[in-house]
Design a protein around this motif. Structure first.
Motif, PDB file in Angstrom:
ATOM      1  N   PHE A 103       0.716  -1.194  -0.039  1.00  0.00           N
ATOM      2  CA  PHE A 103       0.048  -0.060  -0.028  1.00  0.00           C
ATOM      3  C   PHE A 103       1.105   1.249   0.025  1.00  0.00           C
ATOM      4  O   PHE A 103       1.662   1.444   0.912  1.00  0.00           O
ATOM      5  CB  PHE A 103      -0.790  -0.077   1.163  1.00  0.00           C
ATOM      6  N   TYR A 104       0.878   1.944  -1.278  1.00  0.00           N
ATOM      7  CA  TYR A 104       1.753   3.258  -1.284  1.00  0.00           C
ATOM      8  C   TYR A 104       1.346   4.386  -0.810  1.00  0.00           C
ATOM      9  O   TYR A 104       0.250   4.845  -1.362  1.00  0.00           O
ATOM     10  CB  TYR A 104       2.065   3.335  -2.887  1.00  0.00           C
ATOM     11  N   TYR A 105       2.203   5.310  -0.306  1.00  0.00           N
ATOM     12  CA  TYR A 105       1.844   6.585   0.065  1.00  0.00           C
ATOM     13  C   TYR A 105       3.021   7.182  -0.708  1.00  0.00           C
ATOM     14  O   TYR A 105       3.920   7.685  -0.257  1.00  0.00           O
ATOM     15  CB  TYR A 105       2.062   6.908   1.509  1.00  0.00           C
ATOM     16  N   ARG A 106       2.899   7.589  -2.027  1.00  0.00           N
ATOM     17  CA  ARG A 106       3.921   7.772  -2.932  1.00  0.00           C
ATOM     18  C   ARG A 106       3.530   8.734  -4.227  1.00  0.00           C
ATOM     19  O   ARG A 106       3.581   8.591  -5.136  1.00  0.00           O
ATOM     20  CB  ARG A 106       4.404   6.273  -3.405  1.00  0.00           C
ATOM     21  N   TYR A 107       2.949   9.779  -3.787  1.00  0.00           N
ATOM     22  CA  TYR A 107       2.282  10.480  -4.595  1.00  0.00           C
ATOM     23  C   TYR A 107       3.119  11.612  -5.286  1.00  0.00           C
ATOM     24  O   TYR A 107       2.920  12.301  -6.287  1.00  0.00           O
ATOM     25  CB  TYR A 107       0.959  11.110  -4.268  1.00  0.00           C
ATOM     26  N   ILE A 167       7.168  -4.993 -12.860  1.00  0.00           N
ATOM     27  CA  ILE A 167       5.871  -4.347 -13.009  1.00  0.00           C
ATOM     28  C   ILE A 167       4.944  -4.128 -11.757  1.00  0.00           C
ATOM     29  O   ILE A 167       4.425  -5.240 -11.012  1.00  0.00           O
ATOM     30  CB  ILE A 167       4.942  -4.999 -14.209  1.00  0.00           C
ATOM     31  N   ARG A 168       4.469  -2.754 -11.489  1.00  0.00           N
ATOM     32  CA  ARG A 168       3.838  -2.747 -10.163  1.00  0.00           C
ATOM     33  C   ARG A 168       2.411  -2.107 -10.795  1.00  0.00           C
ATOM     34  O   ARG A 168       2.489  -0.874 -10.965  1.00  0.00           O
ATOM     35  CB  ARG A 168       4.364  -1.706  -9.246  1.00  0.00           C
ATOM     36  N   LEU A 169       1.299  -2.736 -10.975  1.00  0.00           N
ATOM     37  CA  LEU A 169       0.216  -2.381 -11.390  1.00  0.00           C
ATOM     38  C   LEU A 169      -0.511  -1.413 -10.482  1.00  0.00           C
ATOM     39  O   LEU A 169      -1.540  -0.737 -10.961  1.00  0.00           O
ATOM     40  CB  LEU A 169      -0.842  -3.573 -11.892  1.00  0.00           C
ATOM     41  N   GLY A 256      13.101 -10.916  -5.794  1.00  0.00           N
ATOM     42  CA  GLY A 256      13.459 -10.661  -7.305  1.00  0.00           C
ATOM     43  C   GLY A 256      14.802  -9.481  -7.309  1.00  0.00           C
ATOM     44  O   GLY A 256      15.557 -10.187  -8.227  1.00  0.00           O
ATOM     45  N   ASP A 257      14.653  -8.729  -6.581  1.00  0.00           N
ATOM     46  CA  ASP A 257      15.839  -7.672  -6.627  1.00  0.00           C
ATOM     47  C   ASP A 257      17.124  -8.574  -6.174  1.00  0.00           C
ATOM     48  O   ASP A 257      18.066  -8.419  -6.755  1.00  0.00           O
ATOM     49  CB  ASP A 257      15.660  -6.730  -5.822  1.00  0.00           C
ATOM     50  N   GLY A 258      16.777  -9.557  -5.132  1.00  0.00           N
ATOM     51  CA  GLY A 258      17.981 -10.206  -4.786  1.00  0.00           C
ATOM     52  C   GLY A 258      18.731 -11.127  -5.867  1.00  0.00           C
ATOM     53  O   GLY A 258      19.746 -11.203  -6.130  1.00  0.00           O
ATOM     54  N   GLY A 292      11.389  -8.334   5.940  1.00  0.00           N
ATOM     55  CA  GLY A 292      11.784  -7.207   5.407  1.00  0.00           C
ATOM     56  C   GLY A 292      12.394  -7.207   3.818  1.00  0.00           C
ATOM     57  O   GLY A 292      12.627  -8.555   3.389  1.00  0.00           O
ATOM     58  N   ASP A 293      12.300  -6.242   3.048  1.00  0.00           N
ATOM     59  CA  ASP A 293      12.697  -5.885   1.506  1.00  0.00           C
ATOM     60  C   ASP A 293      14.236  -6.651   1.075  1.00  0.00           C
ATOM     61  O   ASP A 293      14.440  -7.056   0.328  1.00  0.00           O
ATOM     62  CB  ASP A 293      12.317  -4.986   1.003  1.00  0.00           C
ATOM     63  N   ASN A 294      15.263  -6.359   2.395  1.00  0.00           N
ATOM     64  CA  ASN A 294      16.652  -6.390   1.862  1.00  0.00           C
ATOM     65  C   ASN A 294      17.406  -6.946   3.105  1.00  0.00           C
ATOM     66  O   ASN A 294      18.396  -7.198   3.064  1.00  0.00           O
ATOM     67  CB  ASN A 294      17.333  -5.067   1.498  1.00  0.00           C
TER      68      ASN A 294
END
Ligand code: KDG
Length: 315
Positions: A103-107, A167-169, A256-258, A292-294
């Motif tokens: 859930f993005y807060y990325r405007y 891809i982030r729809l 995927g990044d890893g 965590g992502d990384n």
């Protein structure tokens, strides 16, 4: 060490204390995410020299990300703080099986202020590969021109380009993603893609179709990431396959990044196709075992031991 150049946004990632629907979660830990930054951290842990071009908010969270990236050994000399643009945030929802939603807060991301003029030739000094992803392209339409400038300089200097559609729809539509990315594919040397993503971008994903994409777009290596089913590589008219490592994932975000960082490490160090896939699979698998992502990105000696299935001395 080989220099790797990447550019992209980063966010504060709020990691839920429990699995399940976010509306019932009231505790989070403040972590850091962002596809290209995860990739850069993966490269740094493996011993490469990643330079990450970015823009962060001139706020407390911008500092958190900057210090974190720097502490991980990422070259942040091309990261600037932008006043008036708050650092982006995202909240993660994680399911029992480790899969999740974002859930993005990325405007009004600070990186949207980046212009092609700021992409200068000096940024490519000592760089052996440039890694780009679709997340950067999805954030603002102006990022296409920035990406083209990166490609132009890389081509001029003879530096290969790897690309992950990522891809982030939630950030753009299928049509926007496929039109924009298809237009860039002819400049990509190594395509690192999820199987579903490739289907969304180009259509059929049987072997013959993939071979024809490689020829049409002149892509030297196409790497297909298929999660628990392993990965495949099409290179020099040949196919290679490697099964995945058997893990119990707790959080699949960032795997995927890893994988990409592992594959690029293997590429730069002249691994064989099978070794490259195996190494990248191992890095991706290890990422999923840590929340965590990384955080789960392994150091080189650790991934080597993991591949050899060495027993780790715990005490
Ligand atoms: O690939 C993982 C990233 O997607 C994650 O760290 C943050 O969602 C994110 C993004 O869009 O970069």
């Amino acid at each position: 060490a080989y220099g790797v150049l990447t550019l992209g946004d980063a966010m504060i990632a709020f990691q839920p204390a429990q699995t399940g629907p976010l509306r019932f979660v009231s505790e989070f830990s403040r972590k850091v995410g962002g596809a290209e930054l995860n990739f850069a951290i993966g490269c740094a842990r493996l011993g490469l020299n990643p330079r990450w071009i970015s823009r962060l908010g001139g706020d407390e969270f911008g500092r958190v990300i900057y210090n974190f990236a720097r502490g991980e050994g990422v070259d942040v000399s091309s990261v600037e703080f932008v006043e008036g643009y708050p650092t982006s945030l995202y909240f993660k929802e994680v399911k029992e099986d480790g899969s999740g939603s974002s859930f993005y807060y990325r405007y009004k991301s600070p990186i949207t202020t980046l212009t092609p003029d700021e992409i200068t030739e000096e940024l490519f000094d000592n760089i052996s590969i440039v890694h780009l992803t679709g997340v950067f392209l999805a954030i603002a339409t102006s990022h296409l021109a920035v990406t083209k400038k990166v490609i132009e300089i890389a081509k001029k200097k003879g530096i290969p380009i790897s690309f992950d559609p990522n891809i982030r729809l939630k950030l753009w539509t299928k049509e926007q993603a496929s039109t924009t990315i298809r237009d860039l594919l002819k400049d990509v040397d190594i395509l690192l893609t999820g199987v579903d993503e490739l289907e969304l971008l180009l259509g059929d994903i049987d072997q013959e179709s993939i071979e024809s994409y490689a020829h049409t777009y002149n892509i030297k290596q196409i790497v297909l990431k298929d999660g628990a089913s392993g990965s495949k590589l099409y290179i020099g008219n040949k196919w290679f396959t490697k099964e995945a490592f058997d893990v119990q994932p707790v959080d699949t975000v960032g795997a995927g990044d890893g994988f990409d960082s592992g594959f690029i490490f293997a590429y730069l160090n002249g691994f064989t196709p099978e070794e490259s896939l195996n190494f990248a699979n191992a890095v991706g698998a290890m990422v999923t075992t840590v929340s965590g992502d990384n955080e789960g990105l392994p150091y080189l000696n650790v991934v080597e031991a993991y591949i050899r299935q060495d027993k780790i001395i715990e005490r």
